[in-house]
Design a protein around this motif. Structure first.
Motif, PDB file in Angstrom:
ATOM      1  N   GLU A 140       0.833  -1.191   0.000  1.00  0.00           N
ATOM      2  CA  GLU A 140       0.000   0.000   0.000  1.00  0.00           C
ATOM      3  C   GLU A 140       0.878   1.255   0.000  1.00  0.00           C
ATOM      4  OE1 GLU A 140      -2.141   0.117   3.634  1.00  0.00           O
ATOM      5  OE2 GLU A 140      -0.361  -0.088   4.871  1.00  0.00           O
ATOM      6  N   PHE A 141       0.238   2.413  -0.322  1.00  0.00           N
ATOM      7  CA  PHE A 141       0.929   3.692  -0.181  1.00  0.00           C
ATOM      8  C   PHE A 141       0.805   4.127   1.270  1.00  0.00           C
ATOM      9  CE2 PHE A 141       0.281   3.910  -4.783  1.00  0.00           C
ATOM     10  CZ  PHE A 141       1.534   4.361  -5.179  1.00  0.00           C
ATOM     11  N   ARG A 142       1.915   4.563   1.841  1.00  0.00           N
ATOM     12  CA  ARG A 142       1.886   5.009   3.228  1.00  0.00           C
ATOM     13  C   ARG A 142       2.875   6.153   3.423  1.00  0.00           C
ATOM     14  NH1 ARG A 142       6.568   3.622   5.418  1.00  0.00           N
ATOM     15  NH2 ARG A 142       7.637   1.712   4.808  1.00  0.00           N
ATOM     16  N   SER A 143       2.712   6.864   4.541  1.00  0.00           N
ATOM     17  CA  SER A 143       3.649   7.943   4.857  1.00  0.00           C
ATOM     18  C   SER A 143       4.985   7.353   5.286  1.00  0.00           C
ATOM     19  CB  SER A 143       3.090   8.805   5.991  1.00  0.00           C
ATOM     20  OG  SER A 143       1.880   9.394   5.607  1.00  0.00           O
ATOM     21  N   LEU A 144       6.030   8.144   5.098  1.00  0.00           N
ATOM     22  CA  LEU A 144       7.348   7.694   5.544  1.00  0.00           C
ATOM     23  C   LEU A 144       7.366   7.545   7.055  1.00  0.00           C
ATOM     24  CD1 LEU A 144       9.789   9.992   3.528  1.00  0.00           C
ATOM     25  CD2 LEU A 144       9.295   7.581   3.116  1.00  0.00           C
ATOM     26  N   LEU A 145       8.086   6.553   7.543  1.00  0.00           N
ATOM     27  CA  LEU A 145       8.312   6.441   8.974  1.00  0.00           C
ATOM     28  C   LEU A 145       9.340   7.491   9.387  1.00  0.00           C
ATOM     29  CD1 LEU A 145       8.692   2.549   9.258  1.00  0.00           C
ATOM     30  CD2 LEU A 145       6.648   3.921   9.738  1.00  0.00           C
ATOM     31  N   ASN A 146       9.338   7.879  10.637  1.00  0.00           N
ATOM     32  CA  ASN A 146      10.362   8.809  11.133  1.00  0.00           C
ATOM     33  C   ASN A 146      11.762   8.272  10.833  1.00  0.00           C
ATOM     34  OD1 ASN A 146       9.067  11.051  12.774  1.00  0.00           O
ATOM     35  ND2 ASN A 146       8.020   9.263  13.580  1.00  0.00           N
ATOM     36  N   ARG A 147      11.930   6.964  11.025  1.00  0.00           N
ATOM     37  CA  ARG A 147      13.238   6.337  10.815  1.00  0.00           C
ATOM     38  C   ARG A 147      13.686   6.480   9.355  1.00  0.00           C
ATOM     39  NH1 ARG A 147      11.828   1.400  12.334  1.00  0.00           N
ATOM     40  NH2 ARG A 147      11.535   0.550  10.266  1.00  0.00           N
ATOM     41  N   GLU A 148      12.750   6.245   8.421  1.00  0.00           N
ATOM     42  CA  GLU A 148      13.088   6.337   6.997  1.00  0.00           C
ATOM     43  C   GLU A 148      13.428   7.770   6.618  1.00  0.00           C
ATOM     44  OE1 GLU A 148      10.135   2.781   5.396  1.00  0.00           O
ATOM     45  OE2 GLU A 148       9.357   4.792   5.732  1.00  0.00           O
TER      46      GLU A 148
END
Length: 517
Positions: A140-148
């Protein structure tokens, strides 16, 4: 932060005094499109710099004359001469190396790249630009994680060159709410993960005692993290129970007695609930309503004088709600903490049923699979069923290329010119024997590529007969070579099979594919 822009030239106009920039884009095609778009407006190199780029490219082409011939790579050559580049997994290793070399030589001012460019090797820039904060993660499309985000954003700022790094994010007009404001304090924990594969079980039985196996399953990093989370939840439950005990001390002596005003409120709430549409037709509801009405008439009306009692009741109600959630979480974590032991026993029973082990003893299939590190059961059965012996070498190359391969959604590869029904038949038989599908992942899709490469076809032929990019083709052939190397080791003692496997491996390991190592 700037508003959404379709043309990267507008972004570079705004940050032209903060170059070089890494322009992160989550898509190979988009990387190339944006680089071409920027090249229509910008040329970052002086004449002497263009000459250096030309020399570096000429030197690389001496070793790989066709490196800028495939697909649209001639355009990449033109872009590099303007100080613009792109870098993603679809490029051949030779192209990636030349882009990296030019970037390190400060001859690329804007590099459009996927997030893989921020992993591993350190390539800092003055600025990091995010074309979007949404990515496709395979499901799915998702927001970037803080880590990424911080792994990529951390490339902004070069030691010894920049006092500080700059990070720019384009706001998506379609998904402005997903632009995200990332916090270093919110960087997600990296969770350990252990897969108990057939190789894991065989290796443990081969080299470890029962006590050592138990210690391994309970003390690996992933299990340690799960136990630590379990302890954290247990500690929270203990604190909440202490709070409930402390708050209970504020209850007055009449609490829960018939003279307690709270009992009136409690009975009224229950009666109100029983009179609702949901409960009033249920058996016993009317009887209980009448009982409550009688109790309310018999109880003396009295105002509660203990405000703290009310406050304590509210706090305890909230605490009990949290307690219920934590108890559920504790139960789930308890199950997860024991999961590796369960997985180990499950795989051990499967291997015993398939004739790989007997107790702790490794049988011939088990000893063979011990040297494999991917789809061990399926690959072992390919050999022990006699298929690898019976099939011609080029077909073996094609079949092995499909091991553990999952084709992309729009991927196209020419259909293999051989019959692979026997492989599908073997998988069907294994499934009937209770082997889960995840232990026999295989696809005929990449078969044509390895088959053609084995038969001496060149790289252009592979590109013409598939929709894959150079980097993907190299990856498929290299994975096949790696699997052949494992098989060669496993086949020790079977000289004819070993010789056949070695011959296939050496035939595949050539030209553009061999330049990696």
């Amino acid at each position: 932060m700037v508003r959404a822009l379709q043309d990267p030239s507008e972004v570079i106009d705004l940050i032209q005094d903060k170059l070089p920039a890494l322009f992160f884009v989550f898509g190979r095609a988009k990387c190339e499109e944006l680089a071409i778009e920027l090249s229509r407006q910008w040329d970052f190199l002086y004449a002497d710099e263009k000459e250096k780029v030309q020399q570096i490219i000429a030197s690389a082409e001496a070793d790989h004359p066709d490196m800028f011939v495939h697909r649209d790579r001639a355009i990449l050559k033109k872009l590099l001469l303007q100080g613009i580049g792109y870098h993603h997994a679809g490029l051949s290793p030779a192209l990636k190396r030349i882009v990296e070399r030019l970037y390190e030589s400060r001859l690329i001012w804007v590099l459009f790249c996927t997030e893989t460019f921020a992993a591993g090797v350190n390539f800092p820039a003055a600025s990091a630009v995010f074309e979007s904060c949404r990515k496709w993660d395979g499901r799915e499309f998702r927001s970037l994680l803080n880590r990424e985000f911080f792994q990529m954003a951390g490339r902004a700022g070069r030691r010894g060159f920049d006092e500080q790094g700059y990070v720019y994010i384009q706001i998506s007009e379609d998904h402005p709410e997903e632009t995200g404001f990332f916090k270093e304090s919110g960087v997600e924990m990296v969770h350990g993960r252990l897969t108990v594969s057939a190789n894991t079980v065989l290796s443990l039985l081969m080299w470890k005692t029962d006590e050592e196996i138990e210690h391994f399953l309970k003390s690996n990093f992933s299990a340690f993290q799960k136990r630590r989370r379990l302890k954290d939840v247990t500690d929270k439950i203990m604190k909440i129970n202490n709070t409930i005990r402390e708050m209970s001390a504020y209850y007055c002596e009449e609490r829960d007695s018939t003279s307690c005003p709270l009992l009136h409120k409690k009975l009224k709430r229950e009666m109100h609930r029983l009179k609702s549409r949901k409960y009033r037709q249920r058996p016993g509801s009317q009887t209980r309503i009448k009982e409550i009405q009688r109790l309310l008439k018999s109880l003396a009306k009295k105002k509660c004088q203990q405000d703290r009692c009310f406050e304590a009741t509210a706090v305890i109600r909230e605490m009990n709600s949290k307690l219920d959630m934590l108890q559920l979480k504790k139960k789930q974590l308890g199950i997860e903490a024991r999961q590796y032991t369960v997985d180990f026993q499950k795989m051990r029973r499967l291997l015993e049923r398939l004739g790989y082990i007997k107790g702790r003893e490794l049988l011939p299939r088990g000893k063979f699979a011990l040297h494999l590190h991917i789809q061990e059961i399926f690959v072992t059965e390919l050999v022990f069923s006699g298929l690898i012996d019976e099939m011609p070498a080029d077909v073996v190359a094609g079949v092995l290329a499909g091991v553990d391969y999952v084709p992309g959604r729009r991927e196209y590869v020419q259909v293999p010119p051989y019959d692979f029904d026997a492989v599908n038949q073997l998988r069907a038989e294994l499934m009937e024997m209770g082997v889960p599908q995840e232990y026999m992942v295989w696809s005929p899709v990449p078969g044509y590529l390895a088959h053609a490469w084995y038969n001496g076809k060149d790289f252009d032929h592979l590109l013409e007969n598939s929709s894959l990019q150079e980097g993907d083709l190299v990856s498929i052939i290299r994975r096949t070579i790696d699997l052949l190397r494992q098989l060669e080791k496993a086949a020790e003692g079977n000289l004819s099979l070993q010789e056949k496997i070695r011959g296939i491996r050496r035939t595949l390991d050539r030209d553009q594919v061999a330049v990696l190592f």
